[in-house]
Design a protein around this motif. Structure first.
Motif, PDB file in Angstrom:
ATOM      1  N   PRO A  65       0.877  -1.808  -0.031  1.00 49.72           N
ATOM      2  CA  PRO A  65      -0.392   0.175  -0.151  1.00 49.72           C
ATOM      3  C   PRO A  65       1.160   1.288   0.037  1.00 49.72           C
ATOM      4  O   PRO A  65       0.624   2.173  -0.445  1.00 49.72           O
ATOM      5  CB  PRO A  65      -0.769   0.008   1.707  1.00 49.72           C
ATOM      6  CG  PRO A  65      -0.468  -1.207   1.986  1.00 49.72           C
ATOM      7  CD  PRO A  65       0.569  -2.093   1.373  1.00 49.72           C
ATOM      8  N   ILE A  66       2.249   0.950   0.603  1.00 46.72           N
ATOM      9  CA  ILE A  66       2.974   2.502   0.944  1.00 46.72           C
ATOM     10  C   ILE A  66       3.467   2.552  -0.722  1.00 46.72           C
ATOM     11  O   ILE A  66       3.034   3.843  -1.566  1.00 46.72           O
ATOM     12  CB  ILE A  66       4.062   2.095   1.373  1.00 46.72           C
ATOM     13  CG1 ILE A  66       3.774   2.057   2.900  1.00 46.72           C
ATOM     14  CG2 ILE A  66       4.778   3.641   1.423  1.00 46.72           C
ATOM     15  CD1 ILE A  66       4.223   2.115   3.873  1.00 46.72           C
ATOM     16  N   ARG A 114       1.414   6.452  -7.283  1.00 45.35           N
ATOM     17  CA  ARG A 114       0.052   7.148  -7.909  1.00 45.35           C
ATOM     18  C   ARG A 114       0.901   8.886  -7.838  1.00 45.35           C
ATOM     19  O   ARG A 114       0.380   9.925  -9.007  1.00 45.35           O
ATOM     20  CB  ARG A 114      -1.058   7.752  -6.706  1.00 45.35           C
ATOM     21  CG  ARG A 114      -2.224   6.685  -6.961  1.00 45.35           C
ATOM     22  CD  ARG A 114      -3.487   6.190  -5.893  1.00 45.35           C
ATOM     23  NE  ARG A 114      -4.183   4.999  -6.316  1.00 45.35           N
ATOM     24  CZ  ARG A 114      -5.724   5.215  -5.391  1.00 45.35           C
ATOM     25  NH1 ARG A 114      -5.437   5.939  -4.785  1.00 45.35           N
ATOM     26  NH2 ARG A 114      -6.027   3.942  -5.999  1.00 45.35           N
ATOM     27  N   GLU A 115       1.314   9.164  -6.731  1.00 45.21           N
ATOM     28  CA  GLU A 115       1.913  10.325  -6.764  1.00 45.21           C
ATOM     29  C   GLU A 115       2.543  10.613  -8.040  1.00 45.21           C
ATOM     30  O   GLU A 115       2.915  12.004  -8.916  1.00 45.21           O
ATOM     31  CB  GLU A 115       2.354  10.830  -5.396  1.00 45.21           C
ATOM     32  CG  GLU A 115       3.078  12.555  -4.926  1.00 45.21           C
ATOM     33  CD  GLU A 115       1.637  13.156  -4.910  1.00 45.21           C
ATOM     34  OE1 GLU A 115       2.155  14.473  -4.661  1.00 45.21           O
ATOM     35  OE2 GLU A 115       0.844  13.199  -4.757  1.00 45.21           O
ATOM     36  N   MET A 116       3.497   9.733  -8.120  1.00 43.34           N
ATOM     37  CA  MET A 116       4.460  10.231  -8.765  1.00 43.34           C
ATOM     38  C   MET A 116       3.771   9.908 -10.582  1.00 43.34           C
ATOM     39  O   MET A 116       4.589  10.454 -10.986  1.00 43.34           O
ATOM     40  CB  MET A 116       5.240   8.445  -9.036  1.00 43.34           C
ATOM     41  CG  MET A 116       6.672   8.830  -8.458  1.00 43.34           C
ATOM     42  SD  MET A 116       7.595   7.449  -8.371  1.00 43.34           S
ATOM     43  CE  MET A 116       7.338   6.864 -10.368  1.00 43.34           C
ATOM     44  N   ILE A 141      -4.588   2.497 -10.733  1.00 46.77           N
ATOM     45  CA  ILE A 141      -3.049   2.355  -9.417  1.00 46.77           C
ATOM     46  C   ILE A 141      -3.972   1.582  -8.791  1.00 46.77           C
ATOM     47  O   ILE A 141      -3.781   2.889  -7.659  1.00 46.77           O
ATOM     48  CB  ILE A 141      -2.085   3.161  -9.660  1.00 46.77           C
ATOM     49  CG1 ILE A 141      -2.028   3.932 -10.257  1.00 46.77           C
ATOM     50  CG2 ILE A 141      -0.691   3.013  -8.782  1.00 46.77           C
ATOM     51  CD1 ILE A 141      -1.499   5.352 -10.809  1.00 46.77           C
ATOM     52  N   PHE A 142      -3.947   0.483  -8.237  1.00 49.16           N
ATOM     53  CA  PHE A 142      -4.764  -0.315  -7.407  1.00 49.16           C
ATOM     54  C   PHE A 142      -4.151  -1.177  -6.251  1.00 49.16           C
ATOM     55  O   PHE A 142      -2.674  -1.471  -7.245  1.00 49.16           O
ATOM     56  CB  PHE A 142      -5.827  -0.243  -7.757  1.00 49.16           C
ATOM     57  CG  PHE A 142      -5.480  -1.427  -8.824  1.00 49.16           C
ATOM     58  CD1 PHE A 142      -5.318  -2.673  -8.747  1.00 49.16           C
ATOM     59  CD2 PHE A 142      -5.593  -1.042 -10.359  1.00 49.16           C
ATOM     60  CE1 PHE A 142      -5.424  -3.512  -9.740  1.00 49.16           C
ATOM     61  CE2 PHE A 142      -5.631  -2.300 -11.412  1.00 49.16           C
ATOM     62  CZ  PHE A 142      -5.453  -3.872 -10.600  1.00 49.16           C
ATOM     63  N   PHE A 143      -4.212  -1.169  -5.225  1.00 48.14           N
ATOM     64  CA  PHE A 143      -3.670  -1.898  -4.611  1.00 48.14           C
ATOM     65  C   PHE A 143      -4.465  -3.842  -4.358  1.00 48.14           C
ATOM     66  O   PHE A 143      -5.492  -3.678  -4.668  1.00 48.14           O
ATOM     67  CB  PHE A 143      -4.408  -2.201  -3.158  1.00 48.14           C
ATOM     68  CG  PHE A 143      -3.339  -3.009  -1.495  1.00 48.14           C
ATOM     69  CD1 PHE A 143      -2.460  -3.072  -1.678  1.00 48.14           C
ATOM     70  CD2 PHE A 143      -5.166  -3.769  -1.306  1.00 48.14           C
ATOM     71  CE1 PHE A 143      -1.918  -3.962  -1.021  1.00 48.14           C
ATOM     72  CE2 PHE A 143      -4.252  -4.039  -0.074  1.00 48.14           C
ATOM     73  CZ  PHE A 143      -2.630  -4.768   0.287  1.00 48.14           C
ATOM     74  N   LEU A 144      -3.669  -4.553  -4.688  1.00 47.40           N
ATOM     75  CA  LEU A 144      -4.383  -5.741  -5.173  1.00 47.40           C
ATOM     76  C   LEU A 144      -4.142  -6.605  -3.728  1.00 47.40           C
ATOM     77  O   LEU A 144      -5.662  -6.468  -2.696  1.00 47.40           O
ATOM     78  CB  LEU A 144      -4.024  -6.160  -5.735  1.00 47.40           C
ATOM     79  CG  LEU A 144      -4.087  -6.651  -7.144  1.00 47.40           C
ATOM     80  CD1 LEU A 144      -3.534  -7.523  -7.884  1.00 47.40           C
ATOM     81  CD2 LEU A 144      -5.688  -7.088  -7.667  1.00 47.40           C
ATOM     82  N   MET A 181       2.120   1.714  -3.623  1.00 47.49           N
ATOM     83  CA  MET A 181       0.680   2.345  -4.336  1.00 47.49           C
ATOM     84  C   MET A 181       0.649   3.696  -4.098  1.00 47.49           C
ATOM     85  O   MET A 181       0.636   4.599  -5.208  1.00 47.49           O
ATOM     86  CB  MET A 181      -0.291   1.592  -3.536  1.00 47.49           C
ATOM     87  CG  MET A 181      -1.975   2.166  -4.507  1.00 47.49           C
ATOM     88  SD  MET A 181      -3.137   1.739  -3.925  1.00 47.49           S
ATOM     89  CE  MET A 181      -2.990   2.946  -2.886  1.00 47.49           C
ATOM     90  N   ASN A 182       0.749   4.233  -2.765  1.00 46.50           N
ATOM     91  CA  ASN A 182       0.165   5.369  -2.795  1.00 46.50           C
ATOM     92  C   ASN A 182       1.910   6.498  -3.472  1.00 46.50           C
ATOM     93  O   ASN A 182       1.766   7.626  -3.766  1.00 46.50           O
ATOM     94  CB  ASN A 182       0.388   6.130  -1.322  1.00 46.50           C
ATOM     95  CG  ASN A 182      -0.664   5.816  -0.661  1.00 46.50           C
ATOM     96  OD1 ASN A 182      -1.848   6.279  -0.913  1.00 46.50           O
ATOM     97  ND2 ASN A 182      -0.853   4.712   0.100  1.00 46.50           N
ATOM     98  N   VAL A 183       2.699   6.642  -3.156  1.00 47.85           N
ATOM     99  CA  VAL A 183       4.033   6.618  -3.674  1.00 47.85           C
ATOM    100  C   VAL A 183       3.552   7.178  -5.435  1.00 47.85           C
ATOM    101  O   VAL A 183       4.552   7.637  -6.323  1.00 47.85           O
ATOM    102  CB  VAL A 183       5.428   6.061  -3.428  1.00 47.85           C
ATOM    103  CG1 VAL A 183       6.488   6.860  -4.310  1.00 47.85           C
ATOM    104  CG2 VAL A 183       5.504   6.131  -2.298  1.00 47.85           C
ATOM    105  N   GLN A 204      -7.561   5.885 -10.436  1.00 48.12           N
ATOM    106  CA  GLN A 204      -8.101   4.224 -10.197  1.00 48.12           C
ATOM    107  C   GLN A 204      -7.445   3.066 -10.490  1.00 48.12           C
ATOM    108  O   GLN A 204      -7.141   2.399 -10.477  1.00 48.12           O
ATOM    109  CB  GLN A 204      -9.810   3.832 -10.123  1.00 48.12           C
ATOM    110  CG  GLN A 204     -10.082   4.066 -11.293  1.00 48.12           C
ATOM    111  CD  GLN A 204     -10.641   5.400 -11.933  1.00 48.12           C
ATOM    112  OE1 GLN A 204      -9.800   6.752 -11.535  1.00 48.12           O
ATOM    113  NE2 GLN A 204     -10.738   5.457 -13.665  1.00 48.12           N
TER     114      GLN A 204
END
Lengths: 405, 214
Positions: free
Chosen positions: A247-248, A254-256, A275-278, A250-252, A273
């Motif tokens: 999840p971390i 998304r920002e990139m 870029i998502f967490f599986l 994923m957040n990085v 959406q």
């Protein structure tokens, strides 16, 4: 004096002497060596000599090494010493045994790993015979201190500093704007081809970052490649799907990717959406990504980062849907699978070179040059080491053995 | 400021973490553990965001009736059941352990076992002797496979009058010489790449991970 009185006086004197002797014995037993529980049966053996207690270097202040010269009766005749015992006196307590089992003869050192930092301890070594008779060595002491620098790692430290200096010099040398030659990396040359193919076919691009966390250098390298891929997909307005395992990450990511689309002048094309967490589970992640591949049939699949047993499951599924696949990992065990199943594979350091190669930024390219100088140094050391080893000189191998330990 | 603060933090923590590697002092260990603990604090917050995206993705699939949208219900059922049992009772609860042992582990094992079939199909493609490299790969793979199976030595010793246990000896030679030396080459390259990449990140030259170029 009457004989009766003389007998009585004699008895009184005898008992007085006995009482004094017992009192002396009890006084001795209450002293520091009370804990030794010395058995006086039989003649005591010769004590161990030259006892030394030294603070262990390069530790966290929790080890003191005690060494001694074995007793003259060690393996010698009637007073044969069969084992040794270590006794310790700390500032808070009296002498007490610290060895859980007796130390066998022949051994002349012992490391006490139960000491506390910045405290002074006294030690004595006790020689023990088969009948249980003991004799104590002299008392010695040492203070347990912690080291700030591990001197055993000094060569490793110097190697890291030397390599870092070479890389930093190359980076700042590259700022002068001189043209730096970087060999062609087919896997990275194919990035544009893969994105172009996906754009022409109107299908998505699937970017898989592997199972590494954000603290993993390979994952950061993969994110850097993704940043360059996202700039191109933003230009072509091609769908970019990134299923994440962490999840971390994923957040990085998304920002990139969002920034890459903004800088590319296509903020509206960015789809959060995508870029998502599986899942964090290894094989559930593999199953999820396989499902996406089979349903969406992406035209290009990037497998960049840290991969384990799921590498071939992902690469073979990507191959079965006809996607152009570009893989790269730092795990050398997974490289053969990628080479067998993917169109292009970034081997070893190519993964870390990718960001510089794709962006063509001079300072990043300079670091690659520094990396090459590092390889050259290692290569020279290997050649010199092999030649010297063949003629019977082994100081190079000994030196590298020291560095690695 | 949005860039400078993370870059400064990255530089300070990067240098400190490198130095900690060379210091056995308890203060170094304490600092290392503290930093690791701080990083652990971020995980639950990120996990909440992660789960939110998972729910969002599958909710959109159900709403749009995307292909195989029914399976998204399986995701929701699985998640609700695990959370309902896992959060109040903990992972050591009997029901949670049962779900883990009899549902998740067999499913993981099923995925893992697929690897055997994928290895067969990938090997078939890789070992087709169309080029010199592929032929070398095929020959090496055959020797290693025959050498790995005990029956390989048995058959060889029966039919060949020379070279006792040659398949397993050849396998060992391949693994310990060409294979190990090429692996070490890759490891050396990776190690230098990691140091170089780390220097770029610590010095703030590589900053794509912060979101964008400059």
């Amino acid at each position: 004096m009457k004989p009766k009185s003389a007998c009585l006086l004699g008895l009184i004197l005898f008992f007085t002497c006995k009482i004094i002797t017992l009192a002396q014995l009890s006084e001795f037993s209450s002293e520091e060596f009370r804990a030794t529980d010395e058995i006086t049966a039989g003649k005591p053996p010769a004590p161990p000599t030259n006892i030394k207690a030294t603070d262990k270097k390069n530790d966290d202040g929790t080890h003191i090494t005690i060494s001694w010269t074995k007793s003259a009766d060690d393996g010698n005749g009637a007073n044969n010493v069969t084992s040794y015992n270590i006794l310790r006196k700390s500032p808070e307590s009296n002498f007490e045994t610290i060895t859980k089992t007796l130390i066998k003869t022949g051994k002349t050192d012992y490391t006490d790993d139960t000491v506390k930092r910045d405290k002074t301890y006294s030690y004595l070594v006790q020689a023990v015979t088969a009948s249980g008779t003991t004799s104590n060595s002299e008392v010695t002491g040492a203070e347990a201190t912690a080291s700030w620098f591990h001197t055993g790692k000094k060569w490793l430290f110097l190697s890291v500093v030397l390599f870092s200096v070479v890389v930093i010099y190359s980076i700042y040398h590259a700022r002068s704007g001189k043209n730096i030659f970087i060999r062609r990396i087919p896997g990275l040359e194919a990035v544009d081809e893969a994105i172009g193919r996906a754009t022409e076919m109107g299908r998505s691009i699937l970017y898989i970052l592997g199972l590494g966390s954000v603290s993993n250098v390979a994952t950061i390298a993969s994110m850097n490649i993704l940043s360059q891929v996202a700039r191109r997909t933003a230009d072509y307005e091609t769908a970019l799907r990134v299923p994440c395992n962490d999840p971390i990450v994923m957040n990085v990511v998304r920002e990139m990717v969002k920034t890459a689309y903004l800088e590319g002048g296509h903020p509206d094309a960015y789809q959060e959406q995508d870029i998502f967490f599986l899942t964090e589970s290894q094989f559930a992640y593999a199953a999820g990504v396989d499902g996406i591949m089979l349903r969406e049939k992406p035209a290009a699949v990037f497998l960049q980062g840290t991969f384990f047993a799921e590498s071939l499951i992902l690469a073979e599924t990507g191959n079965s849907v006809g996607a152009i696949q570009i893989a790269g990992t730092d795990k050398e065990h997974q490289l053969p699978f990628f080479i067998a199943a993917c169109d292009y594979t970034l081997i070893g350091e190519e993964l870390y070179a990718a960001s510089a190669y794709l962006s063509r930024e001079p300072m990043l390219l300079g670091s690659l040059k520094g990396q090459d100088y590092g390889k050259l140094m290692i290569f020279a050391a290997i050649v010199v080491g092999v030649i010297l080893e063949l003629i019977g000189v082994n100081w190079v191998t000994t030196f590298f053995d020291k560095v690695s330990n | 400021m949005r860039r400078q603060v993370p870059l400064a933090l990255c530089f300070v923590f990067g240098v400190v973490m490198v130095l900690i590697e060379f210091s056995p002092h308890p203060y170094s260990k304490f600092l290392y553990n503290e930093v690791i603990n701080w990083s652990l604090i971020i995980t639950p917050f990120a996990l909440v965001l992660g789960v939110a995206t998972l729910v969002q993705t599958h909710w959109i699939r159900i709403r749009r009736r995307a292909e195989y949208w029914q399976y998204s219900f399986v995701v929701f059922i699985g998640m609700i059941v695990m959370v309902t049992i896992g959060i109040p009772f903990g992972p050591s609860h009997k029901a949670f352990a049962w779900l883990f042992k009899y549902i998740q582990t067999p499913m993981d094992a099923t995925m893992f076992s697929l690897l055997a079939f994928f290895i067969a199909s990938a090997s078939y493609r890789a070992f087709r002797a169309r080029t010199l490299e592929a032929t070398l790969l095929l020959v090496a793979a055959l020797i290693v496979m025959i050498g790995n199976a005990p029956i390989g030595d048995l058959i060889w010793n029966k039919i060949m009058p020379f070279g006792e246990n040659l398949p397993s000896t050849a396998r060992q030679w391949i693994l310990e010489n060409p294979n190990l030396s090429s692996r070490r080459g890759v490891i050396l390259g990776v190690s230098l790449g990691v140091i170089s990449q780390s220097i770029r990140i610590i010095l703030g030259i590589e900053r794509s991970y912060l979101g964008g170029g400059d």
